[in-house]
Scaffold this motif. Structure first.
Motif, short mmCIF file in Angstrom:
data_model
loop_
_atom_site.label_atom_id
_atom_site.label_comp_id
_atom_site.label_asym_id
_atom_site.label_seq_id
_atom_site.Cartn_x
_atom_site.Cartn_y
_atom_site.Cartn_z
N SER A 176 -10.37 13.35 14.48
CA SER A 176 -11.63 13.09 13.79
C SER A 176 -11.56 11.67 13.26
N PHE A 177 -12.68 11.17 12.75
CA PHE A 177 -12.68 9.80 12.24
C PHE A 177 -12.11 9.76 10.83
N GLY A 178 -10.87 10.21 10.71
CA GLY A 178 -10.16 10.11 9.45
C GLY A 178 -9.27 8.89 9.42
N ALA A 179 -8.39 8.84 8.43
CA ALA A 179 -7.52 7.68 8.26
C ALA A 179 -6.58 7.50 9.45
N THR A 180 -6.08 8.60 10.00
CA THR A 180 -5.14 8.50 11.13
C THR A 180 -5.81 7.91 12.34
N ALA A 197 -13.12 21.82 25.92
CA ALA A 197 -13.26 21.05 27.16
C ALA A 197 -13.29 19.55 26.86
N CYS A 198 -14.02 19.14 25.84
CA CYS A 198 -14.12 17.72 25.50
C CYS A 198 -12.77 17.17 25.03
N VAL A 199 -12.09 17.92 24.16
CA VAL A 199 -10.79 17.46 23.66
C VAL A 199 -9.77 17.40 24.79
N ALA A 200 -9.78 18.40 25.68
CA ALA A 200 -8.84 18.41 26.80
C ALA A 200 -9.09 17.24 27.74
N ALA A 225 -14.63 8.93 22.72
CA ALA A 225 -15.81 9.57 23.32
C ALA A 225 -15.63 11.09 23.39
N GLY A 226 -14.44 11.53 23.80
CA GLY A 226 -14.20 12.96 23.87
C GLY A 226 -14.21 13.62 22.52
N VAL A 227 -13.60 12.96 21.53
CA VAL A 227 -13.56 13.53 20.18
C VAL A 227 -14.97 13.60 19.59
N ALA A 228 -15.76 12.54 19.79
CA ALA A 228 -17.13 12.54 19.24
C ALA A 228 -17.96 13.66 19.86
N LEU A 229 -17.85 13.85 21.17
CA LEU A 229 -18.61 14.92 21.81
C LEU A 229 -18.10 16.30 21.40
#
Length: 230
Positions: free
Chosen positions: A119-123, A178-181, A203-207
């Motif tokens: 996710s769009f966290g600190a890491t 599916a998106c994360v994979a 892109a995959g994480v956002a979707l």
């Protein structure tokens, strides 16, 4: 309400990232000023809730000295073990009720989905900056992610109305997987420091967040439905 909550939570990091792209000092002072100002608003809101709910003003009657003496006398004649077992039983009662709920597995699955760095966290931001992206570019990525996540709050109700909350939850969960994979394959197979690989990951994480929030809303609907008929 979920859309408003999500919009507020996601707008703040984007706003700060845009300011940080101009000056880190300005970003620090902005955070300090907003936090200081929000304290007053939070205390006013807490006071308003406290005054509007009479049950919150009820306090336990103080025990008198005679009651304390009687309690000490009773404690001398009774073992402490039953009291400990009773206290332990009361502490475990909510957990037993939660596990016995028909939506326990769905609720647990939802909790586990948030135990991630995808996710769009600190890491994630640190990783993007290390691959060569600027703070402004990361801000644009955040905006794209916000749009994708907010779209889930519109998509979920429409799909739930068509196929129901259970099937829609499964669909959203499979979409997220599916998106994360698909995003993880190039990250593992190729050079993770490449900007192209980082871009595909983002892109995959956002979707995938569309599926996350769609699943979140589906589970929340099921929980509320069970609570209503309980």
């Amino acid at each position: 309400m979920r859309r408003i909550d999500l919009f507020c939570k996601l707008l703040a990091p984007v706003f700060i990232s845009l300011i940080d792209s101009i000056s880190t000092r300005y970003a620090i002072w902005t955070v300090f000023t907003l936090n200081t100002a929000s304290v007053l608003v939070e205390y006013m809101a807490i006071a308003q809730v406290y005054q509007s709910v009479p049950a919150l003003t009820k306090t336990q009657a103080p025990t008198t000295q005679a009651d304390d003496i009687n309690n000490e006398s009773d404690d001398a004649h009774h073992s402490a073990s039953p009291k400990v077992l009773h206290s332990l039983s009361e502490s475990l009662a909510p957990w037993k009720e939660y596990i016995a709920s028909p939506v326990f597995l769905a609720s647990l699955a939802l909790s586990l989905l948030y135990l991630t760095v995808l996710s769009f966290g600190a890491t994630m931001v640190t990783y993007l900056l290390s691959t060569g992206f600027t703070s402004l570019q990361v801000s644009y990525m955040r905006i794209g992610s916000v749009i994708a996540e907010l779209s889930g709050t519109w998509t979920a109700p429409m799909i739930m109305n068509r196929i129901g909350p259970i099937r829609s939850g499964l669909w959203f969960l499979n979409w997220q997987f599916a998106c994360v994979a698909a995003a993880a394959v190039p990250f593992v197979a190729w050079d993770s420091s490449s900007r192209f690989v980082a871009g595909t990951l983002i892109a995959g994480v956002a979707l995938s967040r569309v599926g996350l929030w769609g699943f979140d809303l589906s589970v929340q609907f099921l929980v509320q439905e069970v609570s209503e008929f309980a």
